[in-house]
Design a protein around this motif. Structure first.
Motif, mmCIF file in Angstrom:
data_model
loop_
_atom_site.group_PDB
_atom_site.id
_atom_site.type_symbol
_atom_site.label_atom_id
_atom_site.label_comp_id
_atom_site.label_asym_id
_atom_site.label_seq_id
_atom_site.Cartn_x
_atom_site.Cartn_y
_atom_site.Cartn_z
ATOM 1 N N PRO A 98 14.983 -12.800 -4.739
ATOM 2 C CA PRO A 98 13.844 -13.632 -5.146
ATOM 3 C C PRO A 98 13.276 -14.467 -4.000
ATOM 4 O O PRO A 98 12.077 -14.784 -4.002
ATOM 5 C CB PRO A 98 14.433 -14.522 -6.244
ATOM 6 N N GLN A 99 14.113 -14.810 -3.019
ATOM 7 C CA GLN A 99 13.641 -15.649 -1.925
ATOM 8 C C GLN A 99 12.549 -14.968 -1.114
ATOM 9 O O GLN A 99 11.644 -15.624 -0.590
ATOM 10 C CB GLN A 99 14.808 -16.030 -1.005
ATOM 11 N N ARG A 100 12.612 -13.626 -1.036
ATOM 12 C CA ARG A 100 11.562 -12.918 -0.300
ATOM 13 C C ARG A 100 10.216 -13.075 -1.021
ATOM 14 O O ARG A 100 9.172 -13.209 -0.378
ATOM 15 C CB ARG A 100 11.919 -11.427 -0.173
ATOM 16 N N ALA A 101 10.263 -13.067 -2.344
ATOM 17 C CA ALA A 101 9.033 -13.273 -3.113
ATOM 18 C C ALA A 101 8.528 -14.691 -2.937
ATOM 19 O O ALA A 101 7.320 -14.922 -2.792
ATOM 20 C CB ALA A 101 9.277 -12.968 -4.590
ATOM 21 N N PRO A 138 4.333 -12.144 -8.950
ATOM 22 C CA PRO A 138 5.494 -11.368 -8.503
ATOM 23 C C PRO A 138 5.764 -10.222 -9.478
ATOM 24 O O PRO A 138 6.652 -10.297 -10.335
ATOM 25 C CB PRO A 138 6.621 -12.398 -8.485
ATOM 26 N N ILE A 139 4.994 -9.166 -9.339
ATOM 27 C CA ILE A 139 5.043 -8.067 -10.294
ATOM 28 C C ILE A 139 6.434 -7.431 -10.312
ATOM 29 O O ILE A 139 7.057 -7.229 -9.271
ATOM 30 C CB ILE A 139 3.958 -7.016 -9.968
ATOM 31 N N GLY A 140 6.921 -7.141 -11.506
ATOM 32 C CA GLY A 140 8.226 -6.518 -11.651
ATOM 33 C C GLY A 140 9.399 -7.473 -11.552
ATOM 34 O O GLY A 140 10.554 -7.035 -11.569
ATOM 35 N N GLU A 196 0.851 -1.183 0.000
ATOM 36 C CA GLU A 196 0.000 0.000 0.000
ATOM 37 C C GLU A 196 0.884 1.229 0.000
ATOM 38 O O GLU A 196 1.781 1.346 0.844
ATOM 39 C CB GLU A 196 -0.905 0.012 1.238
ATOM 40 N N SER A 197 0.683 2.104 -0.978
ATOM 41 C CA SER A 197 1.485 3.327 -1.122
ATOM 42 C C SER A 197 2.982 3.001 -1.150
ATOM 43 O O SER A 197 3.794 3.708 -0.559
ATOM 44 C CB SER A 197 1.176 4.305 0.015
ATOM 45 N N ALA A 218 8.602 -4.766 -6.923
ATOM 46 C CA ALA A 218 8.094 -3.415 -7.167
ATOM 47 C C ALA A 218 8.446 -2.460 -6.037
ATOM 48 O O ALA A 218 8.545 -1.252 -6.250
ATOM 49 C CB ALA A 218 6.579 -3.453 -7.357
ATOM 50 N N CYS A 219 8.665 -3.011 -4.848
ATOM 51 C CA CYS A 219 9.004 -2.184 -3.682
ATOM 52 C C CYS A 219 10.502 -2.162 -3.400
ATOM 53 O O CYS A 219 10.927 -1.719 -2.329
ATOM 54 C CB CYS A 219 8.248 -2.690 -2.458
ATOM 55 N N GLY A 220 11.316 -2.639 -4.360
ATOM 56 C CA GLY A 220 12.763 -2.528 -4.235
ATOM 57 C C GLY A 220 13.456 -3.659 -3.519
ATOM 58 O O GLY A 220 14.645 -3.555 -3.201
ATOM 59 N N VAL A 221 12.745 -4.756 -3.254
ATOM 60 C CA VAL A 221 13.361 -5.926 -2.614
ATOM 61 C C VAL A 221 13.768 -6.896 -3.720
ATOM 62 O O VAL A 221 12.926 -7.595 -4.297
ATOM 63 C CB VAL A 221 12.398 -6.605 -1.627
ATOM 64 N N ALA A 222 15.047 -6.955 -4.031
ATOM 65 C CA ALA A 222 15.515 -7.692 -5.207
ATOM 66 C C ALA A 222 15.706 -9.183 -4.961
ATOM 67 O O ALA A 222 15.808 -9.954 -5.923
ATOM 68 C CB ALA A 222 16.828 -7.085 -5.701
#
Length: 239
Positions: free
Chosen positions: A154-157, A174-176, A113-114, A148-152
């Protein structure tokens, strides 16, 4: 078989390199163009619909978004999934009711959000409530906004996706996500994966499918490309 069942079936047993391609209509006229072109289903983009209604992305009142989705659904015979952003603050039961009233067979739901990621466990609990309210009447596409929020990483996704799938999501988005990480995401995520594709240049839908995408959407890309073409036409009309 209901439209929702047909839509869900389109996501399964797909061969690598043959993803489900879902154009994003922004109004009834564009929906008819895509349906007449032979696409088996459509998926509205919130930003494209916003532009058609004269709003910035994320600024469309809920009533106007659901009304726009309903007009698109009425215009075509194929199943239509709706991007309803973060759910407009509606309780899961009301959100599901509004989607079904509009005639949608599925929905995109964001986990930020935002520009700030939501707590993944709390969001998974919310998705579980949406799933319970919807039963099998809606296909839930859970967006994962880490990239999209700058967390590159992949494991976080992958971690967020696992929570959402366990909560009942039918698909994760997983947008972006960069195309080169798609094989890693495919290896770590259970079930269908939605990948955004460019409308000009970049990997083709088939190439993205070969890397692990189950389905392809275009966000507001098609609406923006159409707007560029219309601006060129308009420029040519000036004396």
């Amino acid at each position: 078989m209901s439209k929702a069942e047909k839509f869900r079936a389109l996501h399964h047993h797909r061969a690598p390199g043959d993803p489900l391609v879902l154009p994003g209509p922004w109004d009834a006229a564009s929906a008819r163009v895509f349906a007449e072109a032979g696409f088996p289903a459509l998926a509205t983009p919130s930003a494209g619909v916003a532009a058609s209604l004269g709003y910035e992305d994320g600024q469309v009142p809920a009533d106007e978004m659901f009304a726009a989705v309903a007009r698109i659904v009425r215009a075509v015979d194929v199943p239509v999934s709706a991007d309803v952003e973060g759910g407009y603050g509606l309780a899961p039961k009301e959100l599901v009711e509004r989607l079904l009233e509009a005639g949608a067979v599925g929905c995109n739901l964001e986990d930020s959000e935002s520009g700030v990621l939501k707590d993944p466990h709390a969001h998974a609990d919310w998705l579980a409530e949406v799933r319970e309210a919807a039963g099998d009447r809606l296909f839930v596409n859970a967006r994962v906004d880490t990239f999209a929020c700058g967390v590159a990483d992949p494991q976080r996704a992958v971690e967020r996706a696992a929570l959402y799938v366990a909560a009942g999501a039918d698909c994760v988005y997983p947008i972006g996500a960069p195309p080169e990480v798609l094989p890693l995401l495919r290896a770590g995520i259970q079930g269908p994966i939605n990948v955004g594709a460019p409308t000009e240049g970049g990997p083709t839908p088939a190439e993205l499918g070969a890397r692990g995408a189950t389905r392809i959407t275009f966000g507001p890309g098609l609406q923006r490309r159409a707007a560029r073409a219309l601006r060129e036409i308009a420029a040519g009309l000036r004396p």
